[in-house]
Design an enzyme around this catalytic site. Structure first.
Site, PDB file in Angstrom:
ATOM      1  N   ASP A  73       0.867  -1.167   0.000  1.00 32.62           N
ATOM      2  CA  ASP A  73       0.000   0.000   0.000  1.00 32.62           C
ATOM      3  C   ASP A  73       0.913   1.229   0.000  1.00 32.62           C
ATOM      4  O   ASP A  73       2.122   1.111   0.210  1.00 32.62           O
ATOM      5  CB  ASP A  73      -0.885  -0.040   1.251  1.00 32.62           C
ATOM      6  N   ASP A 122      -0.119   5.242   1.048  1.00 32.14           N
ATOM      7  CA  ASP A 122      -0.350   6.159   2.168  1.00 32.14           C
ATOM      8  C   ASP A 122      -0.348   5.391   3.481  1.00 32.14           C
ATOM      9  O   ASP A 122      -1.110   4.437   3.667  1.00 32.14           O
ATOM     10  CB  ASP A 122      -1.698   6.875   2.001  1.00 32.14           C
TER      11      ASP A 122
END
Length: 217
Positions: free
Chosen positions: A11, A13
């Site tokens: 991922d 953020d």
């Protein structure tokens, strides 16, 4: 504790970059504009695409037009974004075919954030516009693995949010929670937890990646 896999899925953020201040300010301002309770938004926004967050918290609004405005604002809010400790060293140690970014942000915004934080840019990326169903649906991580020529069960996914952890787990990937940017696993599905990437020892050959989890530093 260690695991041998063929690919790593990240991922962005909260996992590769700490962008909490930017994202929270963005959604706080949006909540004020629409007279919504930010606490309700905060409870569901992490790990999800913006359009799905809006559909959940404000179904009376035109989600598509709202998210377009939010993304335009977010593209101007890069100041303050920093790399998670050890991320640069880890990504630099991997071959392009061994890792991918699987993010709920649009591809161009994700690349801009990674570049601003000084991180290597991925050859393979799955962004918000690449999937019909975002996290926690398994499709994003399934697609991320496929871009590496793998299935998700051949990969280790790194996530900071329950929606993403549920997505990776449902796809069949092993999951590691990253906590240094406020990551939290309400799902209880992550098999491992690190604060940052300096707590890993990663040995990569052409067709295998061995990830060992060290004691907290």
């Amino acid at each position: 504790m260690s695991i041998a896999v063929k690919g790593l899925l990240f991922d962005m953020d909260g996992t590769l970059v700490d962008s909490r201040s930017c994202i929270e300010l963005l959604w706080r301002n949006w909540a004020l504009r629409h007279k919504l309770d930010f606490t309700d938004i905060q409870a569901v926004m992490h790990g999800r695409r913006g359009i799905e967050t809006i559909q959940i918290v404000a179904p009376h609004l035109d989600a598509q037009s709202e998210v377009e405005l939010l993304l335009a604002e977010e593209a101007l809010m890069l100041e303050g974004i920093v790399a998670i400790a050890g991320a640069h060293e880890l990504l630099s140690s991997l071959a392009p075919h061994q890792w991918a970014v699987v993010t709920s942000a649009p591809r161009d915004l994700a690349l801009a954030k990674l570049a601003f934080a000084g991180l290597p840019l991925p050859t393979h990326i799955v962004g918000a516009d690449d999937v019909k169903d975002g996290k926690p649906h398994p499709a994003p991580f399934q697609m991320g693995a496929a871009k590496l020529g793998l299935t998700a069960d051949q990969c280790l996914a790194f996530e900071d949010a329950s929606a993403g952890i549920r997505s990776a787990h449902a796809a069949g990937a092993a999951v590691c929670l990253v906590t240094s940017a406020g990551g939290h696993d309400a799902s209880g599905l992550a098999q491992w937890q690190i604060e940052h990437y300096a707590q890993l020892n990663v040995e990569a050959s052409l067709d295998s990646i061995n990830v060992s989890f060290k004691s907290h530093e």
